[in-house]
Design a protein around this motif. Structure first.
Motif, PDB file in Angstrom:
ATOM      1  N   ARG A  47       0.826  -1.203   0.000  1.00 25.72           N
ATOM      2  CA  ARG A  47       0.000   0.000   0.000  1.00 25.72           C
ATOM      3  C   ARG A  47       0.858   1.251   0.000  1.00 25.72           C
ATOM      4  NH1 ARG A  47      -4.425   0.274   4.602  1.00 25.72           N
ATOM      5  NH2 ARG A  47      -5.199  -1.474   3.366  1.00 25.72           N
ATOM      6  N   LYS A  48       1.920   1.240   0.837  1.00 33.82           N
ATOM      7  CA  LYS A  48       2.811   2.407   0.890  1.00 33.82           C
ATOM      8  C   LYS A  48       3.543   2.593  -0.446  1.00 33.82           C
ATOM      9  CE  LYS A  48       2.186   3.883   5.136  1.00 33.82           C
ATOM     10  NZ  LYS A  48       3.125   3.578   6.203  1.00 33.82           N
ATOM     11  N   LEU A  49       3.962   1.472  -1.056  1.00 34.03           N
ATOM     12  CA  LEU A  49       4.645   1.559  -2.345  1.00 34.03           C
ATOM     13  C   LEU A  49       3.718   2.128  -3.409  1.00 34.03           C
ATOM     14  CD1 LEU A  49       7.033   0.928  -4.220  1.00 34.03           C
ATOM     15  CD2 LEU A  49       6.138  -1.380  -4.474  1.00 34.03           C
ATOM     16  N   LYS A  50       2.466   1.664  -3.402  1.00 33.15           N
ATOM     17  CA  LYS A  50       1.494   2.144  -4.377  1.00 33.15           C
ATOM     18  C   LYS A  50       1.243   3.636  -4.215  1.00 33.15           C
ATOM     19  CE  LYS A  50      -3.137   1.079  -6.126  1.00 33.15           C
ATOM     20  NZ  LYS A  50      -4.353   0.235  -5.940  1.00 33.15           N
ATOM     21  N   GLU A  51       1.130   4.082  -2.956  1.00 31.47           N
ATOM     22  CA  GLU A  51       0.916   5.505  -2.686  1.00 31.47           C
ATOM     23  C   GLU A  51       2.114   6.336  -3.148  1.00 31.47           C
ATOM     24  OE1 GLU A  51       0.192   5.680   1.460  1.00 31.47           O
ATOM     25  OE2 GLU A  51      -1.889   4.960   1.312  1.00 31.47           O
ATOM     26  N   LYS A  52       3.315   5.784  -2.917  1.00 26.87           N
ATOM     27  CA  LYS A  52       4.527   6.503  -3.313  1.00 26.87           C
ATOM     28  C   LYS A  52       4.612   6.646  -4.821  1.00 26.87           C
ATOM     29  CE  LYS A  52       9.583   6.344  -2.907  1.00 26.87           C
ATOM     30  NZ  LYS A  52      10.736   5.589  -2.359  1.00 26.87           N
ATOM     31  N   LEU A  53       4.317   5.568  -5.540  1.00 24.43           N
ATOM     32  CA  LEU A  53       4.358   5.615  -6.998  1.00 24.43           C
ATOM     33  C   LEU A  53       3.299   6.560  -7.539  1.00 24.43           C
ATOM     34  CD1 LEU A  53       4.942   1.838  -7.866  1.00 24.43           C
ATOM     35  CD2 LEU A  53       6.612   3.704  -7.937  1.00 24.43           C
ATOM     36  N   GLY A  54       2.136   6.566  -6.873  1.00 24.59           N
ATOM     37  CA  GLY A  54       1.073   7.467  -7.301  1.00 24.59           C
ATOM     38  C   GLY A  54       1.461   8.919  -7.132  1.00 24.59           C
ATOM     39  N   CYS A  55       2.121   9.221  -6.027  1.00 28.05           N
ATOM     40  CA  CYS A  55       2.581  10.583  -5.783  1.00 28.05           C
ATOM     41  C   CYS A  55       3.637  11.009  -6.794  1.00 28.05           C
ATOM     42  CB  CYS A  55       3.140  10.717  -4.365  1.00 28.05           C
ATOM     43  SG  CYS A  55       1.880  10.594  -3.065  1.00 28.05           S
ATOM     44  N   GLN A  56       4.543  10.069  -7.110  1.00 26.94           N
ATOM     45  CA  GLN A  56       5.583  10.381  -8.085  1.00 26.94           C
ATOM     46  C   GLN A  56       4.982  10.650  -9.453  1.00 26.94           C
ATOM     47  OE1 GLN A  56       8.253   7.041  -7.910  1.00 26.94           O
ATOM     48  NE2 GLN A  56       9.339   7.826  -6.122  1.00 26.94           N
ATOM     49  N   HIS A  57       3.958   9.846  -9.809  1.00 29.34           N
ATOM     50  CA  HIS A  57       3.306  10.026 -11.107  1.00 29.34           C
ATOM     51  C   HIS A  57       2.592  11.373 -11.160  1.00 29.34           C
ATOM     52  CE1 HIS A  57       1.397   8.906 -14.856  1.00 29.34           C
ATOM     53  NE2 HIS A  57       0.208   9.212 -14.338  1.00 29.34           N
ATOM     54  N   SER A  58       1.889  11.720 -10.069  1.00 35.31           N
ATOM     55  CA  SER A  58       1.173  12.999 -10.018  1.00 35.31           C
ATOM     56  C   SER A  58       2.149  14.161 -10.059  1.00 35.31           C
ATOM     57  CB  SER A  58       0.324  13.069  -8.753  1.00 35.31           C
ATOM     58  OG  SER A  58      -0.637  12.037  -8.741  1.00 35.31           O
ATOM     59  N   SER A  59       3.283  13.995  -9.356  1.00 37.72           N
ATOM     60  CA  SER A  59       4.290  15.050  -9.331  1.00 37.72           C
ATOM     61  C   SER A  59       4.885  15.262 -10.710  1.00 37.72           C
ATOM     62  CB  SER A  59       5.395  14.691  -8.334  1.00 37.72           C
ATOM     63  OG  SER A  59       6.434  15.642  -8.372  1.00 37.72           O
ATOM     64  N   HIS A  60       5.098  14.159 -11.433  1.00 38.76           N
ATOM     65  CA  HIS A  60       5.659  14.255 -12.779  1.00 38.76           C
ATOM     66  C   HIS A  60       4.692  14.984 -13.707  1.00 38.76           C
ATOM     67  CE1 HIS A  60       7.767  13.198 -16.435  1.00 38.76           C
ATOM     68  NE2 HIS A  60       6.655  12.639 -16.910  1.00 38.76           N
ATOM     69  N   GLU A  61       3.384  14.639 -13.588  1.00 41.63           N
ATOM     70  CA  GLU A  61       2.399  15.270 -14.456  1.00 41.63           C
ATOM     71  C   GLU A  61       2.246  16.760 -14.122  1.00 41.63           C
ATOM     72  OE1 GLU A  61      -1.320  13.335 -14.613  1.00 41.63           O
ATOM     73  OE2 GLU A  61      -0.590  11.640 -15.805  1.00 41.63           O
ATOM     74  N   SER A  62       2.383  17.086 -12.825  1.00 35.03           N
ATOM     75  CA  SER A  62       2.217  18.482 -12.429  1.00 35.03           C
ATOM     76  C   SER A  62       3.328  19.361 -12.982  1.00 35.03           C
ATOM     77  CB  SER A  62       2.163  18.593 -10.899  1.00 35.03           C
ATOM     78  OG  SER A  62       3.401  18.204 -10.326  1.00 35.03           O
ATOM     79  N   LYS A  63       4.461  18.785 -13.324  1.00 32.77           N
ATOM     80  CA  LYS A  63       5.577  19.543 -13.865  1.00 32.77           C
ATOM     81  C   LYS A  63       5.406  19.814 -15.360  1.00 32.77           C
ATOM     82  CE  LYS A  63       8.901  17.695 -10.509  1.00 32.77           C
ATOM     83  NZ  LYS A  63      10.131  16.892 -10.322  1.00 32.77           N
ATOM     84  N   ILE A  64       4.459  19.109 -16.016  1.00 32.39           N
ATOM     85  CA  ILE A  64       4.209  19.307 -17.441  1.00 32.39           C
ATOM     86  C   ILE A  64       3.173  20.409 -17.615  1.00 32.39           C
ATOM     87  CG2 ILE A  64       3.411  18.229 -19.569  1.00 32.39           C
ATOM     88  CD1 ILE A  64       4.283  15.562 -18.481  1.00 32.39           C
ATOM     89  N   SER A  65       3.505  21.416 -18.378  1.00 28.77           N
ATOM     90  CA  SER A  65       2.578  22.538 -18.580  1.00 28.77           C
ATOM     91  C   SER A  65       1.571  22.197 -19.670  1.00 28.77           C
ATOM     92  CB  SER A  65       3.359  23.798 -18.982  1.00 28.77           C
ATOM     93  OG  SER A  65       3.915  23.637 -20.277  1.00 28.77           O
ATOM     94  N   ASP A  66       0.479  22.963 -19.699  1.00 31.23           N
ATOM     95  CA  ASP A  66      -0.560  22.740 -20.710  1.00 31.23           C
ATOM     96  C   ASP A  66      -0.059  23.064 -22.117  1.00 31.23           C
ATOM     97  OD1 ASP A  66      -2.400  21.866 -18.897  1.00 31.23           O
ATOM     98  OD2 ASP A  66      -3.304  23.841 -18.581  1.00 31.23           O
TER      99      ASP A  66
END
Length: 242
Positions: free
Chosen positions: A129-148
């Motif tokens: 569960r912790k690993l899944k949450e960590k990967l999810g956060c990393q994915h969200s963080s990566h997407e947040s760095k991409i501009s529209d």
């Protein structure tokens, strides 16, 4: 006087069906050398079924289910008891405290299950569960760095209706969409209708329709994967020159 060992071909072996007195679900076809002593046979079976050598008695049954013999002498070779392919070797566990006794290896409902509360599980480190949450956060963080506006400049010369070729694979088709796709990652996307069913959808992606095309002919790709130009539809009957 020749010993019984000399009467057995050195490379002779047979396959016996092995069963167990305490494990109804245990049934295996195992190959044995006729040169093996009964003790060696028990050693091999111990690794298969868990009954120790000292707690093991062996009975041999023919293919009609009749008992042929009891393998009572650990020093004799297996071949002394005249087994044949397809015979059944039955393991009897005589230890009342054996790990195989009580039937719990057959019936897992008899095994006490380990349980942990949700609160205690959440406090543990290194869980799935912790690993899944960590990967999810990393994915969200990566997407947040991409501009529209990501890759918008590459779309300047890409227009709906243009013929194109998509890499990798040199997949040819026609441009059907250019812009931001709300159901995909930020940035600009290009929707392509392939000439052949080389895509993944019909223009609908994650519940939103971006264009219409035949099933499995649609694809959404980044602009850097698209080349527009003179890319006519290939003739499926065209043959290469020899």
């Amino acid at each position: 006087m020749a010993s019984s060992l000399l009467q057995i071909p050195v490379d002779d072996s047979i396959v016996l069906r092995v069963t167990h007195s305490n494990i109804n679900s245990f049934s295996a076809d195992i190959r044995f050398s006729l040169q093996m002593t009964v003790e060696a046979v028990k050693e091999k079976l111990w690794k298969k079924c868990g009954t120790t050598v000292d707690s093991m008695c062996l009975e041999l049954y023919d293919d009609s289910g009749d008992k042929v013999s009891v393998l009572g002498d650990n020093t004799r070779p297996l071949g002394f008891y005249s087994p044949r392919d397809g015979y059944r070797l039955h393991v009897i566990d005589i230890d009342p405290s054996s790990i195989t006794s009580g039937g719990w290896l057959d019936n897992t409902s008899l095994v006490e299950k380990y349980k942990i509360s949700e609160e205690a599980y959440d406090k543990l480190d290194g869980t799935y569960r912790k690993l899944k949450e960590k990967l999810g956060c990393q994915h969200s963080s990566h997407e947040s760095k991409i501009s529209d506006s990501y890759m918008k400049d590459l779309c300047a010369n890409i227009k709906i209706g243009d013929r194109c070729q998509v890499e990798p694979g040199e997949r040819r088709g026609v441009i059907k969409f250019v812009g931001i796709a709300e159901t995909l990652a930020p940035g600009f996307w290009v929707g392509v209708q392939y000439d052949e069913p080389l895509g993944k959808h019909d223009g609908m992606v994650k519940g939103k329709r971006y264009f219409d095309c035949p099933p499995l002919c649609g694809g959404m790709v980044r602009p850097d994967k698209v080349k527009v130009g003179d890319f006519p539809e290939r003739d499926p009957f065209e043959e290469e020159e020899i």
